[in-house]
Design a protein around this motif. Structure first.
Motif, PDB file in Angstrom:
ATOM      1  N   GLY A 225       0.824  -1.197   0.000  1.00 57.26           N
ATOM      2  CA  GLY A 225       0.000   0.000   0.000  1.00 57.26           C
ATOM      3  C   GLY A 225       0.859   1.248   0.000  1.00 57.26           C
ATOM      4  O   GLY A 225       0.831   2.046  -0.912  1.00 57.26           O
ATOM      5  N   SER A 226       1.673   1.416   0.997  1.00 58.97           N
ATOM      6  CA  SER A 226       2.607   2.535   1.071  1.00 58.97           C
ATOM      7  C   SER A 226       3.729   2.128   2.021  1.00 58.97           C
ATOM      8  O   SER A 226       3.470   1.678   3.126  1.00 58.97           O
ATOM      9  N   ALA A 227       4.979   2.237   1.573  1.00 64.14           N
ATOM     10  CA  ALA A 227       6.119   1.809   2.378  1.00 64.14           C
ATOM     11  C   ALA A 227       7.278   2.765   2.134  1.00 64.14           C
ATOM     12  O   ALA A 227       7.300   3.502   1.145  1.00 64.14           O
ATOM     13  N   PRO A 228       8.289   2.781   3.043  1.00 63.42           N
ATOM     14  CA  PRO A 228       9.457   3.651   2.832  1.00 63.42           C
ATOM     15  C   PRO A 228      10.150   3.323   1.524  1.00 63.42           C
ATOM     16  O   PRO A 228      10.114   2.200   1.032  1.00 63.42           O
ATOM     17  N   ALA A 229      10.795   4.329   0.945  1.00 59.89           N
ATOM     18  CA  ALA A 229      11.432   4.169  -0.359  1.00 59.89           C
ATOM     19  C   ALA A 229      12.622   3.225  -0.270  1.00 59.89           C
ATOM     20  O   ALA A 229      13.445   3.300   0.642  1.00 59.89           O
ATOM     21  N   ASP A 230      12.742   2.299  -1.216  1.00 62.04           N
ATOM     22  CA  ASP A 230      13.926   1.462  -1.404  1.00 62.04           C
ATOM     23  C   ASP A 230      14.989   2.318  -2.096  1.00 62.04           C
ATOM     24  O   ASP A 230      14.672   3.117  -2.981  1.00 62.04           O
ATOM     25  N   PRO A 231      16.288   2.169  -1.744  1.00 65.99           N
ATOM     26  CA  PRO A 231      17.327   3.010  -2.383  1.00 65.99           C
ATOM     27  C   PRO A 231      17.313   2.925  -3.908  1.00 65.99           C
ATOM     28  O   PRO A 231      17.457   3.933  -4.598  1.00 65.99           O
ATOM     29  N   ALA A 232      17.134   1.689  -4.430  1.00 68.77           N
ATOM     30  CA  ALA A 232      17.107   1.542  -5.894  1.00 68.77           C
ATOM     31  C   ALA A 232      15.893   2.239  -6.474  1.00 68.77           C
ATOM     32  O   ALA A 232      15.971   2.919  -7.506  1.00 68.77           O
ATOM     33  N   TYR A 233      14.753   2.091  -5.808  1.00 68.17           N
ATOM     34  CA  TYR A 233      13.541   2.704  -6.321  1.00 68.17           C
ATOM     35  C   TYR A 233      13.603   4.228  -6.192  1.00 68.17           C
ATOM     36  O   TYR A 233      13.033   4.948  -7.020  1.00 68.17           O
ATOM     37  N   ALA A 234      14.276   4.729  -5.170  1.00 67.42           N
ATOM     38  CA  ALA A 234      14.464   6.168  -5.047  1.00 67.42           C
ATOM     39  C   ALA A 234      15.283   6.709  -6.216  1.00 67.42           C
ATOM     40  O   ALA A 234      15.025   7.796  -6.728  1.00 67.42           O
ATOM     41  N   ARG A 235      16.280   5.920  -6.678  1.00 70.77           N
ATOM     42  CA  ARG A 235      17.066   6.341  -7.852  1.00 70.77           C
ATOM     43  C   ARG A 235      16.183   6.410  -9.090  1.00 70.77           C
ATOM     44  O   ARG A 235      16.353   7.280  -9.947  1.00 70.77           O
ATOM     45  N   ILE A 236      15.229   5.488  -9.206  1.00 71.65           N
ATOM     46  CA  ILE A 236      14.292   5.531 -10.335  1.00 71.65           C
ATOM     47  C   ILE A 236      13.466   6.812 -10.272  1.00 71.65           C
ATOM     48  O   ILE A 236      13.259   7.492 -11.283  1.00 71.65           O
ATOM     49  N   ALA A 237      12.980   7.158  -9.066  1.00 72.23           N
ATOM     50  CA  ALA A 237      12.177   8.364  -8.916  1.00 72.23           C
ATOM     51  C   ALA A 237      12.991   9.612  -9.250  1.00 72.23           C
ATOM     52  O   ALA A 237      12.491  10.567  -9.843  1.00 72.23           O
ATOM     53  N   GLN A 238      14.309   9.612  -8.896  1.00 74.16           N
ATOM     54  CA  GLN A 238      15.161  10.771  -9.143  1.00 74.16           C
ATOM     55  C   GLN A 238      15.557  10.912 -10.606  1.00 74.16           C
ATOM     56  O   GLN A 238      15.886  12.001 -11.066  1.00 74.16           O
ATOM     57  N   SER A 239      15.548   9.793 -11.340  1.00 73.63           N
ATOM     58  CA  SER A 239      16.017   9.837 -12.729  1.00 73.63           C
ATOM     59  C   SER A 239      15.095  10.666 -13.617  1.00 73.63           C
ATOM     60  O   SER A 239      15.549  11.293 -14.584  1.00 73.63           O
ATOM     61  N   GLY A 240      13.775  10.651 -13.332  1.00 76.23           N
ATOM     62  CA  GLY A 240      12.839  11.399 -14.153  1.00 76.23           C
ATOM     63  C   GLY A 240      12.557  10.789 -15.505  1.00 76.23           C
ATOM     64  O   GLY A 240      11.854  11.377 -16.328  1.00 76.23           O
ATOM     65  N   ARG A 241      13.091   9.602 -15.776  1.00 70.08           N
ATOM     66  CA  ARG A 241      12.883   8.941 -17.066  1.00 70.08           C
ATOM     67  C   ARG A 241      11.709   7.968 -16.973  1.00 70.08           C
ATOM     68  O   ARG A 241      11.403   7.433 -15.907  1.00 70.08           O
ATOM     69  N   GLY A 242      11.054   7.727 -18.117  1.00 72.81           N
ATOM     70  CA  GLY A 242       9.908   6.833 -18.142  1.00 72.81           C
ATOM     71  C   GLY A 242      10.280   5.366 -18.153  1.00 72.81           C
ATOM     72  O   GLY A 242       9.461   4.517 -17.790  1.00 72.81           O
ATOM     73  N   HIS A 243      11.533   5.043 -18.579  1.00 71.49           N
ATOM     74  CA  HIS A 243      11.938   3.634 -18.609  1.00 71.49           C
ATOM     75  C   HIS A 243      13.458   3.573 -18.627  1.00 71.49           C
ATOM     76  O   HIS A 243      14.141   4.564 -18.921  1.00 71.49           O
ATOM     77  N   GLY A 244      13.998   2.403 -18.324  1.00 67.83           N
ATOM     78  CA  GLY A 244      15.442   2.223 -18.336  1.00 67.83           C
ATOM     79  C   GLY A 244      15.854   1.028 -17.507  1.00 67.83           C
ATOM     80  O   GLY A 244      15.022   0.256 -17.016  1.00 67.83           O
ATOM     81  N   THR A 245      17.173   0.844 -17.351  1.00 68.88           N
ATOM     82  CA  THR A 245      17.735  -0.222 -16.526  1.00 68.88           C
ATOM     83  C   THR A 245      18.821   0.371 -15.646  1.00 68.88           C
ATOM     84  O   THR A 245      19.440   1.395 -15.989  1.00 68.88           O
ATOM     85  N   LEU A 246      19.080  -0.269 -14.499  1.00 64.74           N
ATOM     86  CA  LEU A 246      20.158   0.172 -13.622  1.00 64.74           C
ATOM     87  C   LEU A 246      20.570  -0.988 -12.723  1.00 64.74           C
ATOM     88  O   LEU A 246      19.845  -1.980 -12.580  1.00 64.74           O
ATOM     89  N   SER A 247      21.752  -0.871 -12.149  1.00 66.60           N
ATOM     90  CA  SER A 247      22.289  -1.878 -11.233  1.00 66.60           C
ATOM     91  C   SER A 247      22.440  -1.262  -9.858  1.00 66.60           C
ATOM     92  O   SER A 247      22.768  -0.076  -9.715  1.00 66.60           O
ATOM     93  N   LEU A 248      22.192  -2.089  -8.827  1.00 71.03           N
ATOM     94  CA  LEU A 248      22.393  -1.653  -7.452  1.00 71.03           C
ATOM     95  C   LEU A 248      22.818  -2.868  -6.649  1.00 71.03           C
ATOM     96  O   LEU A 248      22.031  -3.795  -6.445  1.00 71.03           O
ATOM     97  N   GLY A 249      24.092  -2.864  -6.196  1.00 70.29           N
ATOM     98  CA  GLY A 249      24.600  -4.014  -5.461  1.00 70.29           C
ATOM     99  C   GLY A 249      24.574  -5.255  -6.336  1.00 70.29           C
ATOM    100  O   GLY A 249      25.107  -5.283  -7.442  1.00 70.29           O
ATOM    101  N   GLY A 250      23.965  -6.296  -5.863  1.00 72.21           N
ATOM    102  CA  GLY A 250      23.878  -7.531  -6.637  1.00 72.21           C
ATOM    103  C   GLY A 250      22.598  -7.646  -7.435  1.00 72.21           C
ATOM    104  O   GLY A 250      22.235  -8.745  -7.859  1.00 72.21           O
ATOM    105  N   ARG A 251      21.891  -6.514  -7.646  1.00 75.81           N
ATOM    106  CA  ARG A 251      20.615  -6.562  -8.349  1.00 75.81           C
ATOM    107  C   ARG A 251      20.696  -5.798  -9.663  1.00 75.81           C
ATOM    108  O   ARG A 251      21.408  -4.794  -9.785  1.00 75.81           O
TER     109      ARG A 251
END
Length: 699
Positions: A225-251
């Motif tokens: 429903g609503s939870a604190p931001a995950d670091p990887a997901y926060a990077r998605i929110a900061q990017s401002g792009r509609g789509h893409g790929t990224l790496s974070l740690g082992g993910r």
């Protein structure tokens, strides 16, 4: 020795370069495959969730069009509440997975009716004022056809995480009357994501708030429903792009922002998998790391070139995919007007007919023809004619309902698919609005005088005996022809056509048959269109069986004339209720022979006299007048008997029960193979086609 050592070192260096090249290539290919797999999964999940919201919007738009809300919300007493409760409950019955709580609310904020999982809420438990809730103000700001969707919250009625969907109910002039809303369970969104995942191993999917990075739904856990931001997901929110790929740690993550969801929601779908390791992918041991360190510097340039090449291939692939999608779109559009073409509209009609089988509200088709358009081309030229077509298309696009489908049928003809038209009067009003929309103002073309343009409209609404794309369009075309014959610039409904209209452009035998059938259809107790429906269905069953065109034509004629003999029977016998006396039964059963004698005496249709005479024979031999059975009965008679049985049952119990009634009569009154063909036609069950009949007796 030195030379041997130098040769060994050089050979080792070359082998190291080959090894690192293989390692880099393998790693790049592994990650490219992973990125492609994750991106495709994210696209698929986005389509699944977007499709769920499309269904939500359509369900709410159809619900706000219900007369129960237009009348009930404005009513001062409680008399209209049951009608609104039934309408709200229909949403749960039609789409059980979508709705939890549904309610109708007046503009004063008072809740008029509420249904929770199909159960009506007592009047004393209804809310007195909900104007302070966020959805109320958001709904008031929507335009016609829009839906306001809230952020996730926990429902007070169901205790589950939901989002609220709300839309305005308007009167016929567009003035708001109140609000209809329902709660979409996030469990439905999660189920759509899990279904799209299809059990893929090593991949997880999450639906996040693209503005904050907070998790809304996760396929690997419960609904957040609503939870604190995950670091990887926060990077998605900061990017401002509609789509893409990224790496974070082992993910490794691929994301896609949803498009087409209601304004105010910025949600993204994220597909996640494990990040491949360079050394693990290449299988490199620790003993050769020193040698590989020397080779890395020489391999750097190759790695850069390799990545540039991969980027170029990816861009070329995306460009090719874009060109393919654009080409597919062009094949469904009319190049002059920008409207959908005939192919797309036919597909849309087929899809809407299938959907209406679940909702029970039939669609309608309207055909429009510009009156005397050929004169414009002849007097002013085809360039001016094209400009007129473009202007008419623009006028229609701006005023039709948001869920109507508008297309160019060909030449100066346009077609409109209108879903969820409850009755002929509603269809007549819609058609007349279109007629007045086109003809009210003349069309201005630069360098030419104002051109007055009018349009003739023919419309047909689907029903139990009219469930095919071809039949629905054909009926609208017949109505259009009648509108043009009656003076143009008018609306004509297929249901209002007279026998003279229906036979005006038919081949001579069909016209004769329709004229003869008029004597039977004129009786008040015999529905006027029954002979037409039986005729069309009998011909369609013959085509489904793969029979020759001549047999299908005889079936069409036999369907029109099968009950012509009842014209010779007194009203008293036709009006009998309950078991008849023996003499009355003999009189009634004589209608088959009387009809056959009448048809046999009319040149042009005499060849179907045998069908009229034997259409009451039963497959098991217990029919009349001759007690024929199975193959002794002409095939055309067996087909007409099946069509007549279905149309008669459909009047009494509806199409679904009528189909079951055919199944129950198979082998007794009706030919089982003919019943199979009829059911395959009526249900569009292409997976079980009827067998083609061979070596059968025809007339």
């Amino acid at each position: 020795m030195r030379n041997a050592a130098a040769t060994a070192l050089l050979t080792s260096l070359l082998l190291a370069l080959v090894g690192i090249s293989l390692a880099v290539s393998d790693h790049a290919q592994t990650r490219a495959r992973l990125d492609q797999r994750l991106a495709l999964q994210a696209d698929g999940e986005a389509s699944a969730v977007t499709g769920l919201f499309d269904r939500t919007r359509l369900a709410l738009r159809l619900l706000t069009a219900e007369a129960a809300f237009r009348d009930g919300i404005a009513a001062t007493g409680d008399a209209a509440t049951p009608g609104m409760e039934r309408a709200l409950g229909s949403l749960e019955r039609a789409e059980p997975s979508l709705a939890g709580t549904a309610s109708a609310i007046g503009l004063d904020g008072r809740e008029r009716a509420r249904v929770v999982h199909g159960e009506a809420t007592p009047a004393e438990a209804l809310a007195r004022d909900v104007r302070g809730q966020p959805f109320f103000r958001a709904a008031l700001g929507t335009r016609p056809g829009e839906v306001a969707v809230s952020r996730p919250y926990r429902s007070a009625d169901t205790g589950t995480w939901v989002v609220s969907n709300a839309a305005l109910v308007r009167d016929a002039t567009g003035v708001p009357l109140g609000i209809v809303r329902f709660e979409l369970a996030l469990a439905s969104v999660r189920q759509a994501a899990v279904t799209a995942l299809r059990g893929k191993r090593g991949v997880q999917v999450a639906l996040i708030d693209a503005a904050s990075g907070g998790v809304i739904v996760d396929t690997s856990g419960d609904i957040a429903g609503s939870a604190p931001a995950d670091p990887a997901y926060a990077r998605i929110a900061q990017s401002g792009r509609g789509h893409g790929t990224l790496s974070l740690g082992g993910r490794r993550l691929a994301y896609r922002t949803l498009t087409g969801v209601p304004t105010g929601l910025r949600w993204s779908v994220v597909a996640e998998g494990p990040q491949p390791s360079l050394f693990a992918a290449a299988g490199i041991s620790a003993g050769v790391l020193v040698l590989l360190a020397v080779a890395i510097a020489l391999a750097a340039a190759g790695l850069v070139l390799l990545r540039q090449r991969q980027r170029g291939e990816a861009e070329a692939l995306l460009a090719a995919e874009g060109r393919r999608a654009e080409a597919e779109q062009r094949t469904r559009m009319d190049s002059l007007t920008g409207l959908y073409n005939r192919r797309h509209v036919l597909d849309a009609i087929a899809a809407e007919l299938a959907r209406s089988n679940r909702t029970g509200v039939p669609p309608s088709v309207l055909l429009l023809d510009l009156d005397h358009f050929q004169r414009i081309n002849e007097v002013y030229g085809h360039g001016v004619g094209d400009r007129v077509l473009e202007e008419v298309a623009s006028r229609l696009q701006g005023r039709l309902r948001g869920y109507d489908v508008l297309g160019r049928w060909g030449g100066e003809e346009f077609i409109v698919l209108a879903p969820a038209v409850p009755d002929d009067e509603t269809l007549r009003r819609l058609a007349d609005q279109i007629r007045r929309l086109v003809g009210t103002l003349p069309i201005a073309v630069p360098g030419q005088p104002l051109l007055p343009v009018t349009v003739s409209v023919g419309a047909a609404r689907a029903g139990d005996a009219l469930r095919s794309v071809e039949g629905l369009v054909d009926c609208a075309d017949r109505a259009l022809a009648a509108a043009k014959r009656r003076g143009r610039d008018r609306v004509q409904l297929f249901g209002d056509l007279t026998v003279e209209d229906l036979v005006a452009e038919e081949p001579e035998p069909i016209r004769l048959a329709r004229a003869l059938a008029l004597s039977t259809s004129a009786r008040e107790d015999v529905p006027r269109a029954d002979a037409e429906r039986i005729s069309d269905l009998a011909a369609a069953i013959a085509e489904q069986l793969g029979l020759e065109e001549a047999i299908a034509t005889r079936c069409r004629l036999g369907g029109l004339l099968h009950d012509i003999g009842t014209a010779a029977i007194g009203e008293r016998i036709l009006a009998l209720v309950g078991p008849p006396l023996a003499r009355d039964r003999l009189t009634y059963e004589g209608h088959a022979g009387a009809g056959a004698r009448l048809v046999r005496s009319v040149a042009g249709v005499s060849e179907v006299a045998a069908i009229v005479e034997s259409h009451e024979e039963w497959f098991d031999g217990t029919g009349y007048p001759a007690g024929l059975s199975e193959g002794e009965i002409p095939l055309e008679s067996r087909i007409v008997a099946c069509a007549a049985a279905y149309v008669g049952l459909a009047h009494l119990v509806g199409g679904t029960e009528a189909a079951r009634g055919l199944q129950r009569q198979a082998g007794s009154a009706l030919d089982p193979e003919v019943v199979i063909a009829a059911l395959a036609l009526l249900t569009r069950d292409r997976g079980h086609p009827a067998r083609r009949k061979r070596d059968v007796r025809t007339i």
